[in-house]
Design a protein around this motif. Structure first.
Motif, PDB file in Angstrom:
ATOM      1  N   VAL A 146       0.830  -1.212   0.000  1.00 18.86           N
ATOM      2  CA  VAL A 146       0.000   0.000   0.000  1.00 18.86           C
ATOM      3  C   VAL A 146       0.864   1.261   0.000  1.00 18.86           C
ATOM      4  N   LEU A 147       1.933   1.255   0.785  1.00 20.62           N
ATOM      5  CA  LEU A 147       2.806   2.420   0.840  1.00 20.62           C
ATOM      6  C   LEU A 147       3.468   2.694  -0.505  1.00 20.62           C
ATOM      7  N   TYR A 148       3.998   1.639  -1.114  1.00 17.23           N
ATOM      8  CA  TYR A 148       4.678   1.833  -2.391  1.00 17.23           C
ATOM      9  C   TYR A 148       3.696   2.229  -3.487  1.00 17.23           C
ATOM     10  N   ARG A 149       2.549   1.584  -3.529  1.00 19.06           N
ATOM     11  CA  ARG A 149       1.552   1.958  -4.527  1.00 19.06           C
ATOM     12  C   ARG A 149       1.082   3.391  -4.297  1.00 19.06           C
ATOM     13  N   GLY A 150       1.105   3.825  -3.030  1.00 15.10           N
ATOM     14  CA  GLY A 150       0.736   5.198  -2.718  1.00 15.10           C
ATOM     15  C   GLY A 150       1.687   6.221  -3.318  1.00 15.10           C
ATOM     16  N   ILE A 151       2.932   5.813  -3.603  1.00 17.45           N
ATOM     17  CA  ILE A 151       3.867   6.723  -4.273  1.00 17.45           C
ATOM     18  C   ILE A 151       3.327   7.097  -5.652  1.00 17.45           C
ATOM     19  N   LEU A 152       2.676   6.158  -6.323  1.00 18.94           N
ATOM     20  CA  LEU A 152       2.071   6.462  -7.626  1.00 18.94           C
ATOM     21  C   LEU A 152       0.984   7.520  -7.478  1.00 18.94           C
ATOM     22  N   ASP A 153       0.189   7.410  -6.418  1.00 17.79           N
ATOM     23  CA  ASP A 153      -0.838   8.426  -6.167  1.00 17.79           C
ATOM     24  C   ASP A 153      -0.195   9.793  -5.936  1.00 17.79           C
ATOM     25  N   ALA A 154       0.928   9.806  -5.190  1.00 14.13           N
ATOM     26  CA  ALA A 154       1.618  11.065  -4.907  1.00 14.13           C
ATOM     27  C   ALA A 154       2.186  11.674  -6.187  1.00 14.13           C
ATOM     28  N   ILE A 155       2.700  10.810  -7.080  1.00 16.70           N
ATOM     29  CA  ILE A 155       3.233  11.298  -8.349  1.00 16.70           C
ATOM     30  C   ILE A 155       2.129  11.960  -9.173  1.00 16.70           C
ATOM     31  N   ALA A 156       0.974  11.307  -9.242  1.00 17.64           N
ATOM     32  CA  ALA A 156      -0.148  11.869 -10.001  1.00 17.64           C
ATOM     33  C   ALA A 156      -0.636  13.169  -9.369  1.00 17.64           C
ATOM     34  N   ALA A 157      -0.728  13.183  -8.043  1.00 17.50           N
ATOM     35  CA  ALA A 157      -1.205  14.374  -7.333  1.00 17.50           C
ATOM     36  C   ALA A 157      -0.267  15.556  -7.534  1.00 17.50           C
ATOM     37  N   ASP A 158       1.018  15.272  -7.756  1.00 19.19           N
ATOM     38  CA  ASP A 158       2.007  16.328  -7.957  1.00 19.19           C
ATOM     39  C   ASP A 158       2.121  16.734  -9.426  1.00 19.19           C
ATOM     40  N   GLY A 159       1.223  16.219 -10.251  1.00 20.75           N
ATOM     41  CA  GLY A 159       1.214  16.610 -11.658  1.00 20.75           C
ATOM     42  C   GLY A 159       2.324  16.001 -12.481  1.00 20.75           C
ATOM     43  N   TYR A 160       2.809  14.815 -12.061  1.00 23.62           N
ATOM     44  CA  TYR A 160       3.852  14.093 -12.807  1.00 23.62           C
ATOM     45  C   TYR A 160       5.109  14.951 -12.985  1.00 23.62           C
ATOM     46  N   GLN A 161       5.531  15.572 -11.893  1.00 26.83           N
ATOM     47  CA  GLN A 161       6.697  16.454 -11.926  1.00 26.83           C
ATOM     48  C   GLN A 161       7.995  15.725 -11.563  1.00 26.83           C
ATOM     49  N   VAL A 162       8.029  14.407 -11.757  1.00 23.14           N
ATOM     50  CA  VAL A 162       9.171  13.617 -11.282  1.00 23.14           C
ATOM     51  C   VAL A 162      10.474  13.922 -12.029  1.00 23.14           C
ATOM     52  N   VAL A 163      10.401  14.542 -13.197  1.00 20.65           N
ATOM     53  CA  VAL A 163      11.636  14.960 -13.859  1.00 20.65           C
ATOM     54  C   VAL A 163      12.341  16.029 -13.030  1.00 20.65           C
ATOM     55  N   HIS A 164      11.555  16.781 -12.245  1.00 17.64           N
ATOM     56  CA  HIS A 164      12.093  17.919 -11.498  1.00 17.64           C
ATOM     57  C   HIS A 164      12.226  17.660 -10.007  1.00 17.64           C
TER      58      HIS A 164
END
Length: 341
Positions: A265-283
């Protein structure tokens, strides 16, 4: 590592206890999400899990640490030396002075973990020294067999299952892959700084993304709709892998399920956090809020408490069988327990 954990695992030799403590420190330093989940395991299993993850983190640091000033050749030599020490540690009658190797070799012996899984892991670590990207998802999956799937397979004998191990193995491997795909998506920016792209190139190309575009975005801090589309596709791929892994949760020993379910659940929640942050993982990295992490951990504690008091006399738990006299004696010394401390 607490004395209670080491005592419960039957680890009495002072040098070996120190070795396991070193692994626990590595896990705590680098794997916050999984370290939190590990606290939900039965006491007697925690040392082995820390050994497996501590070793993996140590090898990964040789290859990937951004803080290191080591040259590529120095990293290769360090990894080769680690591989030789690992082979010595896993070989009957041979020994190594490295604490982390001592701990992981002891764990492999106690739980009869296939040595080939560790060799496959080292092969993937070596590829990181020369391979900067993967053309297709099939190519990436081949790499992730050694870098991620084998971790799930190493863990399975420690966790125990209520079905034959062979039935649970595909799901355990898929969970390791799901965790790593999550890391790849979360760490896109940091991997670019290392000169690597772990998202399959054909997936990126399908959305009009290439390495120069990613580097431009990282350098300028600017976004691009094509990159967002590719990251969404990578998220979908990762969620599909979690679905492949999910049936394996119910196959685990009831006493191990709260830990792995919490990590799931915690790791899958990282995907939710990525989406919530607007897919800003490049930055920047996306982070699961501390309050959310705490609530998930609390739910895991409740599940563990239920598992401690649940009686399932008809369930047979399959675990790795010790394959040495010393390990057998350690198991014999362990108290019979209905749950974890």
């Amino acid at each position: 590592m607490t004395a209670r954990e080491l005592n419960a695992a039957g680890i009495t030799d002072p040098a070996l206890r120190h070795a396991y403590q070193r692994c626990r420190a590595l896990n705590a330093q680098h794997g916050r999400t999984y370290f939190l989940a590990t606290r939900l395991l039965p006491l007697e299993h925690r040392a082995a899990v820390h050994a497996l993850y501590g070793f993996a983190r140590w090898a990964d640091d040789i290859v990937d640490s951004l803080d290191s000033t080591a040259t590529p050749e120095q990293r290769r030599c360090a990894l080769d030396e680690l591989g030789r020490d690992l082979d010595a540690g896993l070989s009957p009658g041979r020994a190594t002075a490295r604490p982390v190797i001592r701990a992981v070799a002891d764990t492999a012996d106690r739980y009869a973990i296939d040595p080939q899984l560790f060799r496959d892991f080292m092969a993937s670590m070596r590829s990181d020294l020369t391979v900067a990207s993967y053309a297709t998802y099939a190519d990436l999956r081949s790499y992730m067999h050694g870098s991620a799937a084998v971790i799930g397979l190493q863990m399975l004998p420690v966790l125990g299952t209520v079905v034959p191990a062979a039935e649970a193995q595909p799901h355990a491997a898929a969970l390791g892959v799901a965790f790593q795909l999550t890391n790849f998506l979360r760490d896109v920016g940091e991997d670019l700084d290392r000169g690597r792209v772990y998202l399959p190139l054909d997936l990126l190309a399908a959305h009009g993304v290439d390495l120069p575009l990613l580097e431009w975005s990282r350098r300028t801090g600017k976004g691009d709709a094509r990159i967002t589309g590719a990251l969404r596709a990578a998220e979908d791929l990762t969620r599909h892998t979690y679905r492949e892994a999910a049936p394996g949760l119910a196959m685990l020993s009831p006493r191990s399920r709260p830990c792995i379910r919490t990590a799931f659940v915690l790791y899958r929640g990282i995907l939710d956090a990525i989406a919530a942050d607007g897919y800003q993982v490049v930055h920047r990295r996306a982070v699961v809020p501390r309050r959310r992490r705490a609530l998930i951990a609390l739910d895991g504690l409740v599940s563990r408490a239920r598992a401690r008091h649940r009686r399932t006399p008809d369930a047979v738990v399959h675990t790795g069988a010790p394959n040495s006299a010393a390990a057998a004696a350690a198991v014999a010394r362990r108290p019979e327990r209905s749950g974890a401390g």
